[in-house]
Design a protein around this motif. Structure first.
Motif, PDB file in Angstrom:
ATOM      1  N   ASP A   1      51.924  49.205  41.176  1.00 62.42           N
ATOM      2  CA  ASP A   1      52.504  47.872  40.975  1.00 62.42           C
ATOM      3  C   ASP A   1      51.547  46.789  41.466  1.00 62.42           C
TER       4      ASP A   1
ATOM      5  N   ASP B   1      49.857  43.929  39.019  1.00 63.54           N
ATOM      6  CA  ASP B   1      49.969  42.493  39.286  1.00 63.54           C
ATOM      7  C   ASP B   1      48.598  41.832  39.309  1.00 63.54           C
ATOM      8  N   GLN B   2      47.621  42.527  39.894  1.00 64.71           N
ATOM      9  CA  GLN B   2      46.283  41.946  39.999  1.00 64.71           C
ATOM     10  C   GLN B   2      45.608  41.852  38.637  1.00 64.71           C
TER      11      GLN B   2
ATOM     12  N   SER C   1      47.052  41.595  35.779  1.00 67.15           N
ATOM     13  CA  SER C   1      47.738  40.645  34.902  1.00 67.15           C
ATOM     14  C   SER C   1      47.507  39.203  35.322  1.00 67.15           C
ATOM     15  N   ASP C   2      46.883  39.015  36.485  1.00 65.97           N
ATOM     16  CA  ASP C   2      46.583  37.669  36.977  1.00 65.97           C
ATOM     17  C   ASP C   2      45.200  37.269  36.476  1.00 65.97           C
TER      18      ASP C   2
END
Length: 320
Positions: A203, A207-208, A210-211
């Motif tokens: 997860d 998140d990283q 998708s940033d």
């Protein structure tokens, strides 16, 4: 046996007894208070990154009356660390948090991460020292936790603002580099949840990626555990840890000069019982720093040929 032989044997036994008594006196009265700072340099940061000074502290086993240890730790703030890594067994008495507060209050404002050891749940007990020579696979003590773990955690997370890594992940930006941490609760008493950790790491990385503003190449992955059991070290390497911090072993606590530790209190090889080494698994590897720790159980207050220590680890840019 002749009188001369009896006299010689008696003399040898007397000498051995005197040497043993002297070694015990040294280990219990002097060496266990000879706190020392070990320094290591580890090339894991991205090219061009600024050096990060990590203060690794472990196995304080703190009792409230241990003022010399408390002062020594508090004065480590003069090293100007950028990050504190605390690898458990902080408490050594039901009132040990009094000493923990004295030791760490000077570190307010410095980021840190921490995990638990078994002695953050269970107070010390008298035991047969020879049991440490048995094969250790860990295990839950046959009693209920009797230390105020929650109060200790509140001090770390609310007062000092450090991150709790017990079966958890987090990220910290330090001097322009993003440090991705994952950690487990104490493997020695089977509180590690490697199955949960896998999903948390996935997860975090999702998140990283998708940033759009995150430069993943500037990230460094660090694993943190109290007890360096092989199953945990292997899992950490598999998950991409570039460096692992651990404690628990006390460096063997009682060592033989020229031979080293007699026991490790887990399944890590003796040659890796303390200090900086490399852990390899499935064609991958990670730097591993195992701290010999700063304390002992109040019922086993002796160290021999194994001084209590903290470690200043300088993370530097890797060579291209």
């Amino acid at each position: 046996m002749s009188r001369r032989s009896v006299g010689l044997l008696s003399g040898l036994l007397g000498t051995a007894a005197a040497l043993g008594a002297g070694a015990f006196a040294w280990g219990s009265l002097i060496e266990r208070r000879l706190f020392t700072l070990r320094a290591e340099t580890v090339p894991v940061l991205p090219p061009g990154a600024e050096t990060i000074r990590v203060l690794h502290i472990s196995d304080l086993h703190m009792a409230p009356w241990q003022r010399d240890k408390q002062r020594w730790v508090a004065e480590l703030v003069a090293l100007k660390p950028d990050l504190i890594v605390l690898t458990g067994d902080n408490l050594g008495h039901e009132d040990g948090l009094i000493g923990i507060r004295r030791a760490f209050d000077t570190f307010r404002g410095i980021p840190g991460v921490q995990v638990h050891g078994s002695n953050d749940y269970y107070g010390p007990m008298r035991k047969n020292w020879l049991r440490y020579f048995e094969r250790h696979s860990g295990g839950i003590p046959p009693r209920s936790p009797n230390l105020d773990t929650e109060a200790m955690d509140r001090f770390f997370t609310e007062t000092l603002r450090w991150k709790d890594l017990n079966n958890a992940v987090t990220s910290l930006e330090v001097k322009g580099t993003t440090l991705d941490f994952f950690g487990v609760d104490d493997p020695h008493i089977h509180r590690d949840r490697l199955d949960v950790l896998t999903g948390l790491i996935d997860d975090l990385r999702d998140d990283q990626t998708s940033d759009d503003g995150s430069d993943v190449s500037r990230h460094v992955t660090l694993g943190v555990a109290h007890a360096p059991y092989q199953r945990v070290l292997n899992a950490f390497v598999t998950h991409g840890a570039q460096m692992i911090f651990a404690g628990h072993t006390h460096g063997g606590q009682v060592c033989v000069p020229g031979y080293g530790a007699l026991v490790t209190n887990c399944d890590i090889p003796r040659k890796k019982v303390k200090g900086l080494s490399v852990w390899t698994h499935a064609l991958r590897s990670s730097f591993l720093n195992v701290s010999a720790g700063l304390g002992t159980s109040i019922y086993a207050p002796v160290r021999f040929a194994c001084r209590p220590e903290a470690t200043l680890v300088k993370l530097v840019a890797a060579q291209v």
